[in-house]
Design a protein around this motif. Structure first.
Motif, PDB file in Angstrom:
ATOM      1  N   SER A  65       0.824  -1.213   0.000  1.00  0.00           N
ATOM      2  CA  SER A  65       0.000   0.000   0.000  1.00  0.00           C
ATOM      3  C   SER A  65       0.858   1.264   0.000  1.00  0.00           C
ATOM      4  O   SER A  65       0.368   2.350  -0.352  1.00  0.00           O
ATOM      5  N   ARG A  66       2.130   1.139   0.378  1.00  0.00           N
ATOM      6  CA  ARG A  66       3.017   2.301   0.409  1.00  0.00           C
ATOM      7  C   ARG A  66       3.713   2.525  -0.929  1.00  0.00           C
ATOM      8  O   ARG A  66       4.453   3.501  -1.084  1.00  0.00           O
ATOM      9  N   LEU A  67       3.491   1.645  -1.896  1.00  0.00           N
ATOM     10  CA  LEU A  67       4.130   1.788  -3.202  1.00  0.00           C
ATOM     11  C   LEU A  67       3.319   2.710  -4.104  1.00  0.00           C
ATOM     12  O   LEU A  67       2.094   2.766  -4.018  1.00  0.00           O
ATOM     13  N   LEU A  68       4.021   3.408  -5.003  1.00  0.00           N
ATOM     14  CA  LEU A  68       3.330   4.230  -5.987  1.00  0.00           C
ATOM     15  C   LEU A  68       2.457   3.343  -6.879  1.00  0.00           C
ATOM     16  O   LEU A  68       2.874   2.252  -7.264  1.00  0.00           O
ATOM     17  N   PRO A  69       1.265   3.799  -7.228  1.00  0.00           N
ATOM     18  CA  PRO A  69       0.436   3.030  -8.168  1.00  0.00           C
ATOM     19  C   PRO A  69       1.164   2.750  -9.482  1.00  0.00           C
ATOM     20  O   PRO A  69       0.954   1.704 -10.108  1.00  0.00           O
ATOM     21  N   THR A  70       2.016   3.675  -9.911  1.00  0.00           N
ATOM     22  CA  THR A  70       2.756   3.477 -11.159  1.00  0.00           C
ATOM     23  C   THR A  70       3.786   2.358 -11.051  1.00  0.00           C
ATOM     24  O   THR A  70       4.125   1.723 -12.051  1.00  0.00           O
ATOM     25  N   ILE A  71       4.288   2.102  -9.852  1.00  0.00           N
ATOM     26  CA  ILE A  71       5.191   0.965  -9.639  1.00  0.00           C
ATOM     27  C   ILE A  71       4.389  -0.335  -9.716  1.00  0.00           C
ATOM     28  O   ILE A  71       4.746  -1.278 -10.434  1.00  0.00           O
ATOM     29  N   LYS A  72       3.268  -0.369  -9.011  1.00  0.00           N
ATOM     30  CA  LYS A  72       2.474  -1.599  -8.965  1.00  0.00           C
ATOM     31  C   LYS A  72       1.893  -1.960 -10.332  1.00  0.00           C
ATOM     32  O   LYS A  72       1.834  -3.132 -10.694  1.00  0.00           O
ATOM     33  N   SER A  73       1.502  -0.946 -11.078  1.00  0.00           N
ATOM     34  CA  SER A  73       0.874  -1.230 -12.366  1.00  0.00           C
ATOM     35  C   SER A  73       1.847  -1.790 -13.393  1.00  0.00           C
ATOM     36  O   SER A  73       1.433  -2.401 -14.373  1.00  0.00           O
ATOM     37  N   ARG A  74       3.136  -1.600 -13.174  1.00  0.00           N
ATOM     38  CA  ARG A  74       4.139  -2.092 -14.120  1.00  0.00           C
ATOM     39  C   ARG A  74       4.662  -3.478 -13.744  1.00  0.00           C
ATOM     40  O   ARG A  74       5.552  -4.014 -14.412  1.00  0.00           O
ATOM     41  N   CYS A  75       4.140  -4.044 -12.683  1.00  0.00           N
ATOM     42  CA  CYS A  75       4.565  -5.372 -12.230  1.00  0.00           C
ATOM     43  C   CYS A  75       3.407  -6.348 -12.298  1.00  0.00           C
ATOM     44  O   CYS A  75       2.233  -5.956 -12.194  1.00  0.00           O
ATOM     45  N   GLN A  76       3.734  -7.625 -12.430  1.00  0.00           N
ATOM     46  CA  GLN A  76       2.725  -8.666 -12.220  1.00  0.00           C
ATOM     47  C   GLN A  76       2.677  -8.911 -10.719  1.00  0.00           C
ATOM     48  O   GLN A  76       3.642  -9.396 -10.131  1.00  0.00           O
ATOM     49  N   GLN A  77       1.574  -8.557 -10.117  1.00  0.00           N
ATOM     50  CA  GLN A  77       1.476  -8.641  -8.661  1.00  0.00           C
ATOM     51  C   GLN A  77       1.134 -10.063  -8.234  1.00  0.00           C
ATOM     52  O   GLN A  77       0.206 -10.669  -8.765  1.00  0.00           O
ATOM     53  N   GLN A  78       1.892 -10.554  -7.277  1.00  0.00           N
ATOM     54  CA  GLN A  78       1.700 -11.925  -6.807  1.00  0.00           C
ATOM     55  C   GLN A  78       1.623 -11.936  -5.283  1.00  0.00           C
ATOM     56  O   GLN A  78       2.615 -11.699  -4.588  1.00  0.00           O
ATOM     57  N   ALA A  79       0.422 -12.191  -4.761  1.00  0.00           N
ATOM     58  CA  ALA A  79       0.260 -12.314  -3.315  1.00  0.00           C
ATOM     59  C   ALA A  79       0.893 -13.615  -2.843  1.00  0.00           C
ATOM     60  O   ALA A  79       0.721 -14.662  -3.462  1.00  0.00           O
ATOM     61  N   CYS A  80       1.633 -13.545  -1.762  1.00  0.00           N
ATOM     62  CA  CYS A  80       2.293 -14.725  -1.200  1.00  0.00           C
ATOM     63  C   CYS A  80       1.480 -15.220  -0.008  1.00  0.00           C
ATOM     64  O   CYS A  80       1.001 -14.422   0.799  1.00  0.00           O
ATOM     65  N   PRO A  81       1.345 -16.537   0.122  1.00  0.00           N
ATOM     66  CA  PRO A  81       0.406 -17.082   1.107  1.00  0.00           C
ATOM     67  C   PRO A  81       0.931 -17.046   2.538  1.00  0.00           C
ATOM     68  O   PRO A  81       2.120 -17.246   2.798  1.00  0.00           O
ATOM     69  N   LEU A  82       0.014 -16.768   3.448  1.00  0.00           N
ATOM     70  CA  LEU A  82       0.264 -16.936   4.873  1.00  0.00           C
ATOM     71  C   LEU A  82      -0.069 -18.378   5.221  1.00  0.00           C
ATOM     72  O   LEU A  82      -1.114 -18.881   4.809  1.00  0.00           O
ATOM     73  N   PRO A  83       0.800 -19.088   5.946  1.00  0.00           N
ATOM     74  CA  PRO A  83       0.497 -20.488   6.244  1.00  0.00           C
ATOM     75  C   PRO A  83      -0.694 -20.633   7.168  1.00  0.00           C
ATOM     76  O   PRO A  83      -1.009 -19.722   7.947  1.00  0.00           O
ATOM     77  N   GLY A  84      -1.364 -21.756   7.083  1.00  0.00           N
ATOM     78  CA  GLY A  84      -2.410 -22.062   8.042  1.00  0.00           C
ATOM     79  C   GLY A  84      -1.829 -22.217   9.438  1.00  0.00           C
ATOM     80  O   GLY A  84      -0.618 -22.393   9.604  1.00  0.00           O
ATOM     81  N   ALA A  85      -2.690 -22.166  10.436  1.00  0.00           N
ATOM     82  CA  ALA A  85      -2.222 -22.206  11.827  1.00  0.00           C
ATOM     83  C   ALA A  85      -1.416 -23.476  12.113  1.00  0.00           C
ATOM     84  O   ALA A  85      -0.354 -23.429  12.750  1.00  0.00           O
ATOM     85  N   ALA A  86      -1.886 -24.612  11.636  1.00  0.00           N
ATOM     86  CA  ALA A  86      -1.194 -25.878  11.913  1.00  0.00           C
ATOM     87  C   ALA A  86       0.188 -25.904  11.268  1.00  0.00           C
ATOM     88  O   ALA A  86       1.175 -26.326  11.881  1.00  0.00           O
ATOM     89  N   ALA A  87       0.269 -25.429  10.011  1.00  0.00           N
ATOM     90  CA  ALA A  87       1.559 -25.421   9.314  1.00  0.00           C
ATOM     91  C   ALA A  87       2.527 -24.466   9.983  1.00  0.00           C
ATOM     92  O   ALA A  87       3.728 -24.769  10.135  1.00  0.00           O
ATOM     93  N   GLY A  88       2.024 -23.307  10.409  1.00  0.00           N
ATOM     94  CA  GLY A  88       2.885 -22.338  11.085  1.00  0.00           C
ATOM     95  C   GLY A  88       3.406 -22.866  12.406  1.00  0.00           C
ATOM     96  O   GLY A  88       4.591 -22.714  12.738  1.00  0.00           O
ATOM     97  N   LEU A  89       2.535 -23.507  13.184  1.00  0.00           N
ATOM     98  CA  LEU A  89       2.956 -24.070  14.469  1.00  0.00           C
ATOM     99  C   LEU A  89       3.963 -25.195  14.279  1.00  0.00           C
ATOM    100  O   LEU A  89       4.942 -25.296  15.025  1.00  0.00           O
ATOM    101  N   ALA A  90       3.725 -26.039  13.284  1.00  0.00           N
ATOM    102  CA  ALA A  90       4.638 -27.154  13.035  1.00  0.00           C
ATOM    103  C   ALA A  90       6.024 -26.643  12.654  1.00  0.00           C
ATOM    104  O   ALA A  90       7.046 -27.159  13.136  1.00  0.00           O
ATOM    105  N   TRP A  91       6.073 -25.637  11.803  1.00  0.00           N
ATOM    106  CA  TRP A  91       7.372 -25.091  11.389  1.00  0.00           C
ATOM    107  C   TRP A  91       8.095 -24.450  12.564  1.00  0.00           C
ATOM    108  O   TRP A  91       9.286 -24.659  12.769  1.00  0.00           O
ATOM    109  N   LEU A  92       7.363 -23.681  13.363  1.00  0.00           N
ATOM    110  CA  LEU A  92       7.972 -22.990  14.495  1.00  0.00           C
ATOM    111  C   LEU A  92       8.432 -23.979  15.563  1.00  0.00           C
ATOM    112  O   LEU A  92       9.506 -23.806  16.166  1.00  0.00           O
TER     113      LEU A  92
END
Length: 328
Positions: free
Chosen positions: A147-174
């Motif tokens: 949200s802090r990036l210029l719209p002109t920066i975001k519009s020139r990129c292919q935006q890819q949201a990265c996943p937050l792990p589920g609770a079980a996966a996060g606990l297991a990793w930690l």
């Protein structure tokens, strides 16, 4: 080779199987979910001369050079100092790199993190390279706060949201990283990190559990008039200011949620649930909303690296906080 996190596997398969790649990706999501590792893994695969099942082979000349930090067609850009902006002259070096011919005859790769650290001049200097990079160049921008990036920066990129792990996966990793700690500690760390496992591990290493306890006890004393704002502000001098503001923002949201729903399950962790209910029942809504607006404005200034007097800011916050139940 960058660590492959299990919660990224689906996204990795999607990225690695592409026959044609975008000239610029914006990998975004909360801090502490492994976006940097994903970007490094993708960069290695795109530079590798003999990838295996989408991953870098780790053995070719390109992989060996990248591992040694001497690959001539890889450019990494980040702030020169922690919590400092990326300056325009740094971006100009990146622009010069993009304009060059690949020395190994393949792709050129740019990794920029965090993208929101670019100041306005730096971001504007990057626009042309993002829109029309020379040759076979791929730019990987990593952002924790898109949200802090210029719209002109975001519009020139292919935006890819990265996943937050589920609770079980996060606990297991930690749990695998902190086997000496009890499950309750793992759970508490993930709560403080909003579910981001790498962030949770960093919080543990930074002693944030102890800092959080100190602040919680201080807030309780403040509301009982057993501690003064100036005393607490001085006692919290080792707690990072962004962390403190995040915690108070979190608590205000819990107060607002309980006022709207009356659901005790929404009062948050047990350590502060009674305090949240006390404030929700006694603080008038206009006062809560006014404090929330003020707090978000101060948080934005801090994130924007404004030169603020830390002690005065905390004292002002605590005076306002202590007055909440009195405003009614």
């Amino acid at each position: 080779m960058a660590e492959a996190y299990p919660w990224q596997e689906g996204l990795w398969q999607q990225l690695s199987r592409r026959e044609r790649h975008a000239h610029a990706y914006l990998l975004h999501g909360p801090a502490g979910i492994g976006k940097r590792a994903l970007a490094e893994r993708l960069a290695a695969a795109l530079l590798c001369s003999a990838p295996l099942a989408g991953d870098a082979c780790g053995q070719c000349k390109a992989c060996l050079l990248l591992r040694a930090g001497t690959h001539p067609d890889f450019f990494e850009l980040q702030p020169e100092e922690a919590d400092k902006p990326i300056r325009v002259d740094q971006v100009r070096e990146l622009v010069d790199f993009v304009a060059q011919t690949a020395q190994l005859g393949g792709r050129k790769l740019v990794l920029l993190e965090p993208a929101e650290a670019m100041n306005l001049n730096a971001a504007n200097a990057l626009l042309k390279s993002l829109e029309e990079p020379a040759g076979d160049t791929v730019l990987l921008l990593v952002s924790h706060q898109p949200s802090r990036l210029l719209p002109t920066i975001k519009s020139r990129c292919q935006q890819q949201a990265c996943p937050l792990p589920g609770a079980a996966a996060g606990l297991a990793w930690l749990a695998g990283r902190l086997p000496e700690q009890e499950g309750a500690v793992h759970q508490r760390l993930l709560e403080l990190a909003a579910g981001s496992p790498l962030r949770a591990l960093q919080l543990y290493q930074d002693g944030v559990l102890e800092q959080r306890l100190l602040v919680e006890e201080g807030v309780k004393k403040l509301l009982k008039q057993q501690a003064a704002p100036s005393e607490l502000a001085e006692g919290w001098k080792n707690v990072p200011l962004p962390l403190l503001l995040d915690w108070f923002c979190e608590w205000l949201l819990l107060v607002l949620r309980f006022r709207m729903t009356g659901d005790e399950a929404g009062l948050g962790a047990a350590q502060m649930s009674k305090v949240m209910r006390y404030l929700a029942e006694r603080a008038p809504l206009p006062a809560v909303l006014e404090l929330q607006e003020w707090l978000l404005a101060q948080r934005q200034k801090v994130l924007g690296k404004a030169n603020l007097n830390r002690v005065l800011l905390l004292e002002a916050l605590l005076v306002r906080w202590a007055s909440l139940p009195l405003a009614g």
